[in-house]
Write a protein that holds these residues in place. Sequence first.
Motif, PDB file in Angstrom:
ATOM      1  N   ILE A  49      32.079  59.255  37.648  1.00  0.00           N
ATOM      2  CA  ILE A  49      33.018  59.466  36.543  1.00  0.00           C
ATOM      3  C   ILE A  49      33.240  58.161  35.784  1.00  0.00           C
ATOM      4  O   ILE A  49      33.205  58.119  34.550  1.00  0.00           O
ATOM      5  N   PHE A  50      33.455  57.089  36.514  1.00  0.00           N
ATOM      6  CA  PHE A  50      33.660  55.772  35.907  1.00  0.00           C
ATOM      7  C   PHE A  50      32.486  55.402  35.007  1.00  0.00           C
ATOM      8  O   PHE A  50      32.652  55.035  33.838  1.00  0.00           O
TER       9      PHE A  50
ATOM     10  N   TYR B   9      40.741  57.676  32.544  1.00  0.00           N
ATOM     11  CA  TYR B   9      39.324  58.028  32.422  1.00  0.00           C
ATOM     12  C   TYR B   9      39.155  59.530  32.207  1.00  0.00           C
ATOM     13  O   TYR B   9      38.279  59.973  31.464  1.00  0.00           O
ATOM     14  N   ARG B  10      39.974  60.303  32.874  1.00  0.00           N
ATOM     15  CA  ARG B  10      39.921  61.754  32.689  1.00  0.00           C
ATOM     16  C   ARG B  10      40.260  62.119  31.248  1.00  0.00           C
ATOM     17  O   ARG B  10      39.594  62.968  30.637  1.00  0.00           O
TER      18      ARG B  10
ATOM     19  N   VAL C   3      37.851  63.986  28.471  1.00  0.00           N
ATOM     20  CA  VAL C   3      38.265  65.167  27.724  1.00  0.00           C
ATOM     21  C   VAL C   3      38.137  64.923  26.219  1.00  0.00           C
ATOM     22  O   VAL C   3      37.621  65.774  25.479  1.00  0.00           O
ATOM     23  N   ALA C   4      38.592  63.755  25.759  1.00  0.00           N
ATOM     24  CA  ALA C   4      38.514  63.441  24.333  1.00  0.00           C
ATOM     25  C   ALA C   4      37.072  63.427  23.840  1.00  0.00           C
ATOM     26  O   ALA C   4      36.745  63.989  22.781  1.00  0.00           O
ATOM     27  N   GLY C   5      36.198  62.777  24.593  1.00  0.00           N
ATOM     28  CA  GLY C   5      34.795  62.729  24.204  1.00  0.00           C
ATOM     29  C   GLY C   5      34.138  64.096  24.254  1.00  0.00           C
ATOM     30  O   GLY C   5      33.342  64.455  23.385  1.00  0.00           O
ATOM     31  N   TYR C   6      34.491  64.875  25.265  1.00  0.00           N
ATOM     32  CA  TYR C   6      33.936  66.217  25.424  1.00  0.00           C
ATOM     33  C   TYR C   6      34.336  67.104  24.248  1.00  0.00           C
ATOM     34  O   TYR C   6      33.495  67.808  23.655  1.00  0.00           O
ATOM     35  N   GLU C   7      35.604  67.059  23.883  1.00  0.00           N
ATOM     36  CA  GLU C   7      36.088  67.894  22.783  1.00  0.00           C
ATOM     37  C   GLU C   7      35.571  67.417  21.434  1.00  0.00           C
ATOM     38  O   GLU C   7      35.306  68.226  20.539  1.00  0.00           O
ATOM     39  N   ALA C   8      35.405  66.113  21.273  1.00  0.00           N
ATOM     40  CA  ALA C   8      34.881  65.586  20.014  1.00  0.00           C
ATOM     41  C   ALA C   8      33.438  66.029  19.777  1.00  0.00           C
ATOM     42  O   ALA C   8      32.958  66.014  18.640  1.00  0.00           O
TER      43      ALA C   8
END
Length: 372
Positions: free
Chosen positions: A311-312, A352-353, A357-362
């Motif tokens: 994840i990191f 990080y979570r 989420v922000a990158g995934y939704e963008a």
Amino acid sequence: MEILWVLMAMLMIGFVAWPILARRRAGIQQVEAGHPDAADPASYGFVRQELLDVRMPGPDQDLLDVLDVVQRSHDHRAAKQLLAGTEAAGEVRWQRVQAFAGAAALELAQRPGGVGETPGGQWLRVWRAEAPKDAGGAAVHAEFLVQQAWRTSSPGTDDFRIIMEEARSACGDAALLAPGDPIPYIVELSVARGLAYSREEFEQLWLRILDRAPEHMGAHLAALHYWCGKWHGSRELAYSFAEAAAARAPQGSLLAAMPLFAVFEHLPEVNLVQGFYQSEVVTKAIHGALFAVHAARPDDPMLAHVRHLLIFFLVRSERWSEAMNQLVHVDGHVGALPWTLTSDPAADYAIYRALAVAGYEANGGTPATLPH
């Protein structure tokens, strides 16, 4: 991509200062609950920050139940019984030994005792006194001493050396009680690092572990510290150790993820390279760890450790969807690297979570498109 980073900058101050963050991971600013830009973890079925369990990387309900009994009753017998029924050479036993030792050390720190007062962790002393030939209690006591040395003193000081020498002796006692058990020797790996064993001494210790548990992931991670540049090796030696472990890893073994841990241990000296997190060395290590995760047994007790570190790196590499795929498997427990290196593991993990989420939704992702 610049717009995405501007949006994510609202989540914390200075996150784009990667080199500083790598040296002082505790310095990430937390997004307060209720902030308009804070991702709602509930939308993805994620556990809220205040409910994250910082004690373990993944679930072990038997351990939690026993810890609760021991700490409420101050009676060691449930811990003794649990360890006696746990496979000697397995990863779970090592994690449980660490957990019991850590619980006793934390209790002692919270209640050091005084005139007329019983110090915390007394149940471990009683365990050793009432069952001096119990291998589980001996291993927990040795690990307790190791943790006490690191918690209460600094390497190189007389106090540190005295406690570590006592731990070394305790490891020897534990090994005599269970000749085929690798745990006393795995505990001694931390002693070797603290007391600066020569490479010949360390190699002899490592061979004893390989004879008993050649695929033990926890042992490899403990040994990796010795070979790191900040201790008694170098980046090259650490990489060599990790890559050799990965190369001989059998199918389904998480040892294939070892190079990623070696990269992580040397971030302060390498992350100044432009585009480091998209570089060949990181990409190769990430792919090795992803391969290991996909091939591992779903119940492998070390799987959560690898997922947390992935994840990191996946977030740092802007591989948002892959990061989210790891999050759905480990969310709820954060007692693993890299989060445990900070003063507030839950807050660090939550940052990080939120970035994932922000990158995934963008990039078009939604809760409905995230596989579970």
